[in-house]
Write an enzyme that holds these catalytic residues in place. Structure first.
Site, short mmCIF file in Angstrom:
data_model
loop_
_atom_site.label_atom_id
_atom_site.label_comp_id
_atom_site.label_asym_id
_atom_site.label_seq_id
_atom_site.Cartn_x
_atom_site.Cartn_y
_atom_site.Cartn_z
N SER A 59 0.87 -1.19 0.00
CA SER A 59 0.00 0.00 0.00
C SER A 59 0.90 1.23 0.00
CB SER A 59 -0.87 0.00 1.26
OG SER A 59 -1.51 1.26 1.45
N TYR A 92 -1.90 -1.65 10.67
CA TYR A 92 -2.06 -1.84 9.23
C TYR A 92 -0.89 -1.20 8.48
CZ TYR A 92 -3.82 -1.36 4.47
OH TYR A 92 -3.94 -1.41 3.10
#
Length: 267
Positions: free
Chosen positions: A147, A160
């Site tokens: 990401s 995360y």
């Protein structure tokens, strides 16, 4: 119908988290390029629906494996099942992942431990298992989905962001180790993407998401696929995402963290 070793097409791609979002779009692209598929997801209904649609449209062979990747034994079970059926994986796509949203001292420990297992441990485990055979055969490709979050700390999604930083670092390192082996590793680092992710994590009302124009999963998947085929190590879809990811190194870490915190907060 069972997928038997290398029938019809001689190319097989394994994709985790393939029932929706970027994973589904990648499955569609590989199918359109005449790859047989091994699709892994915990949502059996959606997974079977995807498999049936791709088989009918592209006349490929698709094996479905319903697994909860937050369970530590899942990677070994997937690998063993494919070994027993004689299926060689030419391309491994570690796409499965999820996030949690909120202050770390208030979020669910259970969810975050499961997130570490899916986003980080399972990805590492599957890579270890399938990579050995790829190196032995002198060919293969791995796509790890990280990401844009990988490039900086992420208050309100601390765990995360940290898992995605691991995926980026791990992928870069083994890509270097594998130079000259015929095997390449690509890490895909998309920014916010139109999907169910934001609703699931509870951050749909954050400044980062609400009212913002986001890239669609199909575009992200196409960019990732192209980079994978070219053997590129890092790919960041979107000009603004590239600029932000590359610019954070020039600013004090505490300032970057504050900016990300502001972006993550609800409006």
């Amino acid at each position: 119908m069972k997928l038997k070793a290398q029938e019809q097409s001689e190319k097989t791609a394994l994709i985790t988290g393939s029932a929706s979002g970027i994973g589904y779009q990648l499955a569609y692209i590989f199918a359109s390029e005449n790859y047989n598929l091994v699709l892994v997801d915990r949502n059996e209904f959606k997974l079977l629906e995807v498999a049936d649609n791709l088989k009918e449209k592209f006349h490929i062979l698709v094996k479905t494996i319903v697994k909860d990747l937050s369970i530590s034994t899942s990677p070994e079970e997937i690998f063993t099942e494919l070994q027993e059926t004689g299926i060689h994986v030419d391309i491994l796509v570690n796409n499965a992942g999820f996030g949690t949203y909120g202050l770390f001292n208030e979020t669910s420990l259970k969810s975050e431990l499961e997130m570490l297992q899916v986003n980080l441990v399972c990805l590492t485990h599957l890579t270890k298992l399938f990579l050995k055979d790829m190196v032995k055969r002198g060919k293969g490709k791995i796509l790890n989905v990280a990401s844009a979050a990988a490039f900086q700390p992420g208050p309100l999604m601390a765990v995360y962001f940290a898992t995605k930083a691991y995926v980026l670092s791990f992928s870069e390192a083994i890509a270097n180790e594998l130079e000259g082996t015929g095997v390449t590793v690509t890490v895909l680092c998309p920014g916010s993407t139109v999907s169910e992710f934001h609703e699931r994590t509870g951050m749909a009302d954050s400044k980062l998401v609400k009212g913002q124009k986001m890239m669609d999963a199909e575009t992200v998947a196409l960019i990732g696929y192209d980079a994978l085929m070219r053997g590129k190590t890092i790919v960041i879809p979107g000009l603004l995402n590239k600029i932000f990811a590359k610019s954070v190194r020039f600013f004090p870490r505490n300032l970057v963290t504050k900016v990300v915190r502001s972006m993550q907060e609800n409006k």
